[in-house]
Design a protein around this motif. Structure first.
Motif, mmCIF file in Angstrom:
data_model
loop_
_atom_site.group_PDB
_atom_site.id
_atom_site.type_symbol
_atom_site.label_atom_id
_atom_site.label_comp_id
_atom_site.label_asym_id
_atom_site.label_seq_id
_atom_site.Cartn_x
_atom_site.Cartn_y
_atom_site.Cartn_z
ATOM 1 N N PHE A 225 0.714 -1.359 0.159
ATOM 2 C CA PHE A 225 0.165 0.099 0.124
ATOM 3 C C PHE A 225 0.909 1.320 -0.073
ATOM 4 O O PHE A 225 0.522 2.264 -0.709
ATOM 5 N N ASN A 226 1.952 1.122 0.563
ATOM 6 C CA ASN A 226 2.669 2.462 1.153
ATOM 7 C C ASN A 226 3.635 2.693 -0.448
ATOM 8 O O ASN A 226 3.810 3.695 -0.746
ATOM 9 N N GLU A 227 3.943 1.610 -1.117
ATOM 10 C CA GLU A 227 4.555 1.621 -2.271
ATOM 11 C C GLU A 227 3.800 2.558 -3.315
ATOM 12 O O GLU A 227 4.394 3.125 -4.053
ATOM 13 N N GLN A 228 2.550 2.198 -3.290
ATOM 14 C CA GLN A 228 1.372 2.652 -4.272
ATOM 15 C C GLN A 228 1.193 4.065 -3.848
ATOM 16 O O GLN A 228 1.240 5.148 -4.626
ATOM 17 N N MET A 229 1.411 4.544 -2.420
ATOM 18 C CA MET A 229 1.074 5.721 -1.873
ATOM 19 C C MET A 229 2.125 6.722 -2.451
ATOM 20 O O MET A 229 2.141 7.967 -3.008
ATOM 21 N N THR A 230 3.489 6.257 -2.360
ATOM 22 C CA THR A 230 4.670 6.958 -2.745
ATOM 23 C C THR A 230 4.636 7.080 -4.204
ATOM 24 O O THR A 230 5.137 8.299 -4.636
ATOM 25 N N VAL A 231 4.193 6.152 -5.133
ATOM 26 C CA VAL A 231 4.097 6.259 -6.445
ATOM 27 C C VAL A 231 3.288 7.386 -6.755
ATOM 28 O O VAL A 231 3.537 8.249 -7.705
ATOM 29 N N ASP A 232 2.162 7.517 -6.088
ATOM 30 C CA ASP A 232 0.902 8.507 -6.366
ATOM 31 C C ASP A 232 1.469 10.018 -5.628
ATOM 32 O O ASP A 232 0.847 10.744 -5.860
ATOM 33 N N GLY A 233 2.659 10.241 -4.955
ATOM 34 C CA GLY A 233 3.039 11.282 -4.501
ATOM 35 C C GLY A 233 2.497 11.573 -3.280
ATOM 36 O O GLY A 233 2.354 12.707 -2.837
ATOM 37 N N LEU A 234 1.923 10.574 -2.481
ATOM 38 C CA LEU A 234 1.054 11.000 -1.150
ATOM 39 C C LEU A 234 1.986 10.242 -0.125
ATOM 40 O O LEU A 234 2.583 9.606 -0.294
ATOM 41 N N GLN A 235 1.447 10.920 1.149
ATOM 42 C CA GLN A 235 2.071 10.515 2.521
ATOM 43 C C GLN A 235 1.736 9.087 2.849
ATOM 44 O O GLN A 235 0.587 8.586 2.804
ATOM 45 N N PRO A 236 2.831 8.209 2.947
ATOM 46 C CA PRO A 236 2.730 6.698 3.262
ATOM 47 C C PRO A 236 1.872 6.862 4.795
ATOM 48 O O PRO A 236 1.998 7.778 5.615
ATOM 49 N N LEU A 237 1.038 5.497 4.956
ATOM 50 C CA LEU A 237 0.442 5.244 6.373
ATOM 51 C C LEU A 237 1.260 4.583 7.155
ATOM 52 O O LEU A 237 2.167 3.733 6.755
ATOM 53 N N THR A 238 1.215 4.658 8.409
ATOM 54 C CA THR A 238 1.991 4.122 9.570
ATOM 55 C C THR A 238 1.199 2.636 9.599
ATOM 56 O O THR A 238 0.052 2.505 9.006
ATOM 57 N N PHE A 239 1.822 1.749 10.327
ATOM 58 C CA PHE A 239 1.520 0.250 10.269
ATOM 59 C C PHE A 239 -0.105 0.417 11.042
ATOM 60 O O PHE A 239 -0.852 -0.257 10.680
ATOM 61 N N GLY A 240 -0.196 1.053 12.093
ATOM 62 C CA GLY A 240 -1.566 1.288 12.745
ATOM 63 C C GLY A 240 -2.455 1.922 11.929
ATOM 64 O O GLY A 240 -3.714 1.243 12.000
#
Length: 231
Positions: free
Chosen positions: A40-55
């Motif tokens: 999920f965070n890989e995709q967020m990074t590709v989209d230029g968005l802030q990654p989520l914490t695990f929680g």
């Protein structure tokens, strides 16, 4: 002290099947969460968005829909199998009743009413709505769990779908609108077909193949045509 240790050992031995699969479920669920969070965070990074914490990911709609869509297909499999095997048979399979026993069977065969034994569940010996309800309780609970997990999947799926729509600056949809989308039915049907294939494979393969010591298999020396016999 020795007696208490023996009691604990006896508890684990007597419940080892449930405990082993329960623990394995929790381990795999945790690994799914870790892998899903990374993806999920890989995709967020590709989209230029802030990654989520695990929680944050554990409480997200994306994680919820991934989990619930698998649960609902599993409960559907058992719901259909429980009711289907009442009337449907497969000659030679231990997963099937004997061909001539298709149907709900009489009270003597089911140990109900006047035929209930001293160790029978209390409601099995009644002759009112309690007996009728208990006689269908397994299938009813499985069906209810399927519907609840399907509902959870559709609600979480709506939120996850709308999050994606917003990231792409597109319009969001209602719950009813999402249930009508190809995304929802693609997620749903790909799980249903795999569960139905697994059941069909188990029924057919158990006619000709054996697993020594397993109650899901016929005895090693049983004939291929033997039906409803477990090891």
């Amino acid at each position: 002290m020795t007696e208490r240790r023996e009691q604990r050992r006896g508890f684990w031995r007597e419940n080892s099947l449930t405990l082993t699969f329960g623990i394995a479920f929790l381990v795999v669920l945790a690994l799914q969460a870790v892998a899903g969070h990374a993806e999920f965070n890989e995709q967020m990074t590709v989209d230029g968005l802030q990654p989520l914490t695990f929680g944050e990911y554990l409480t997200s709609s994306d994680f919820a829909v991934d989990v619930s869509e698998n649960w609902q297909s599993e409960f559907l499999q058992f719901f259909l199998y429980i009711f289907g095997t009442v009337y449907l048979v497969q000659r030679g399979s231990p997963e099937s009743k004997k061909v001539h026993e298709a149907g709900i069977e009489d009270e003597q065969q089911q140990r109900m009413g006047d035929h209930a034994r001293s160790d029978s569940p209390r409601w099995a010996g009644t002759k009112d709505w309690r007996q009728s309800l208990y006689a269908r309780s397994l299938g009813t609970v499985m069906g209810t769990l399927f519907l609840l997990s399907w509902l959870a999947q559709s609600i979480a799926g709506t939120a996850a779908y709308n999050d994606q729509q917003l990231r792409q600056l597109e319009d969001t949809v209602s719950w009813a609108g999402y249930v009508a989308t190809p995304d929802f039915w693609n997620r749903t049907l790909q799980n249903w077909q795999s569960e139905l294939l697994a059941v069909a494979a188990m029924v057919v393969l158990s006619i000709y193949l054996r697993q020594r010591g397993s109650p899901e298999s016929k005895p090693v020396g049983a004939a291929h045509t033997a039906t409803g016999i477990e090891g």
